[in-house]
Design an enzyme around this catalytic site. Structure first.
Site, PDB file in Angstrom:
ATOM      1  N   ARG A  98     -17.355  38.227 -11.167  1.00 21.11           N
ATOM      2  CA  ARG A  98     -18.745  37.771 -11.189  1.00 21.11           C
ATOM      3  C   ARG A  98     -19.047  36.735 -12.275  1.00 21.11           C
ATOM      4  O   ARG A  98     -19.696  35.721 -11.996  1.00 21.11           O
ATOM      5  CB  ARG A  98     -19.695  38.973 -11.313  1.00 21.11           C
ATOM      6  CG  ARG A  98     -19.657  39.910 -10.115  1.00 21.11           C
ATOM      7  CD  ARG A  98     -19.901  39.147  -8.825  1.00 21.11           C
ATOM      8  NE  ARG A  98     -19.962  40.015  -7.664  1.00 21.11           N
ATOM      9  CZ  ARG A  98     -19.164  39.911  -6.613  1.00 21.11           C
ATOM     10  NH1 ARG A  98     -18.218  38.988  -6.599  1.00 21.11           N
ATOM     11  NH2 ARG A  98     -19.284  40.719  -5.584  1.00 21.11           N
ATOM     12  N   SER A 179     -19.825  48.178   2.892  1.00 16.50           N
ATOM     13  CA  SER A 179     -20.079  47.126   1.916  1.00 16.50           C
ATOM     14  C   SER A 179     -18.751  46.836   1.232  1.00 16.50           C
ATOM     15  O   SER A 179     -18.160  47.720   0.610  1.00 16.50           O
ATOM     16  CB  SER A 179     -21.122  47.587   0.896  1.00 16.50           C
ATOM     17  OG  SER A 179     -21.305  46.603  -0.103  1.00 16.50           O
TER      18      SER A 179
END
Length: 404
Positions: A98, A179
């Site tokens: 990230r 997910s």
């Protein structure tokens, strides 16, 4: 943030369910603003196929695909591996991707003169923190739009409804609506049957695992691998010099085929929720094991023990989105110092999900067979008497005092 001021938005775009519906949602809710999609390539491979066509078809003006793979490996993965950093056994696959992606996202936003940056992270997860702390580091005054914290959509099922109503093509359906997050380091699975910790993951079900096989389905014969390290970084696999990135990719193939690197964990998210996830990290698990084995002969006791303690802090910083902080940088400097003599070769045997040590060698090895042997050596065992008397003196004094 005044919505009327938002004319151009840069969106962190993966082409998955969340970001696919965010493009039209942004245009509907932010003055038909221009949406520029940005995908950070951190090794998600086939997920990038057809991404530009999809982004533009759903309303984006353009798509940037940033090749971040080398940067991701060299500046994020390897520093974490050298630190031995993990979070509750999780090898940080989403966590350290990230900040790398967010850095590239800000670069495009500044280049394009964007009025805001948007992401598809939910208000329940860790990624919203990781993205936004990195954005604050590089663009402290940049407005951030997080649709999951604004819209009325409450579930992935409702997201699918929205996508279908807006003719947005999806690669998933309601039955396979896990997910997932994928990059060259790992693949995560959350949701559906995995939300109940009492349910066993369907490792043997075709299509569930993507980076490897269940240990049950792995070969009945072991596979040997040899890894060479220089100052803590991997430099060769089975005697062949390679970049760290290529080593990881090759280890993914070898490890996956042998059922290595599966982790089923209920972890403690930053936002206070316990979450169950299944991770595939075949190459990374091998790399961590080899590096740790080499450190056992190259690091002195005090350094090794202190490093193990700080690895917990390092892992928490990365997991909690605090990559771009003075403490993380300081810990990395400490780790680099400890790695100056972590150079050598490790041989491992892979068998049905197990990693078995098969040999460790280093010119900097602190292990002395001459001293450690059970046979004759120059070690004077009589020296232990005085050592124990001094080492145990506080215990003896305490006992004498208590006896009075």
């Amino acid at each position: 943030m005044n919505k009327a001021d938002i004319k151009k938005v840069v969106l962190a775009y993966s082409g998955g369910l969340d970001t696919s519906i965010i493009i039209p949602w942004l245009k509907e809710n932010y003055n038909n603003c221009e949406v520029i999609a940005v995908s950070g390539n951190v090794g998600q491979a086939d997920e990038l196929e057809g991404l530009e066509e999809k982004a533009i078809k759903t309303g984006a003006s353009k798509l940037y695909v940033l090749d971040l793979t080398e940067e991701y490996v060299d500046e994020y993965i390897i520093p974490c591996m050298k630190a031995g950093a993990a979070y509750e056994d999780y090898l940080l696959g989403t966590s350290h991707a990230r900040p790398c992606i967010a850095k590239g996202l800000v670069e495009i936003a500044l280049k394009e003169g964007a009025d805001a940056i948007a992401h598809g992270c939910t208000g329940k997860g860790n990624d919203q923190v990781r993205f936004e702390l990195a954005i604050k580091h590089f663009a402290p005054n940049m407005p951030i739009i997080a649709p999951w914290r604004e819209w009325d959509i409450k579930s992935r099922e409702e997201e699918i409804d929205y996508a279908e109503a807006h003719d947005i093509p999806l690669k998933i359906n309601r039955e396979t609506n896990y997910s997932k997050d994928k990059n060259l380091w790992h693949l995560s699975h959350e949701g559906l049957d995995l939300e109940d910790p009492g349910n066993e993951p369907t490792y043997e079900k075709p299509g569930f695992l993507e980076m490897g096989v269940s240990p049950i389905q792995a070969p009945d014969v072991p596979t040997y691998v040899t890894l060479d390290f220089e100052q803590g970084a991997p430099v060769a696999l089975d005697g062949e010099k390679m970049s760290a990135k290529d080593i990881i990719l090759k280890l993914n193939e070898i490890g996956g085929a042998n059922g290595i690197g599966l982790l089923d964990i209920v972890e403690n998210r930053l936002v206070g929720i316990k979450c169950r996830g299944v991770y595939e990290t075949p190459g990374g698990t091998i790399l961590y094991a080899a590096h740790s084995a080499l450190e056992t002969i190259c690091l002195d006791k005090m350094t090794a023990h202190e490093k193990q303690k700080l690895a917990i802090t390092f892992g928490e910083l990365v997991y909690n989105g605090q990559w771009f902080t003075p403490l993380r940088e300081a810990l990395s400097a400490f780790v680099d110092k400890t790695q100056e003599r972590v150079t050598g070769t490790v041989k491992l045997k892979l068998y049905k999900g197990n990693i078995i040590k098969a040999g460790i060698w280093s010119k900097y090895s602190l292990y002395s067979e001459e001293i450690a042997t059970f046979g004759e050596s120059d070690y004077n065992q009589a020296d232990a008497t005085g050592f124990i008397n001094l080492y145990g003196l506080p215990i003896k004094v305490q006992a004498l005092v208590d006896g009075k």
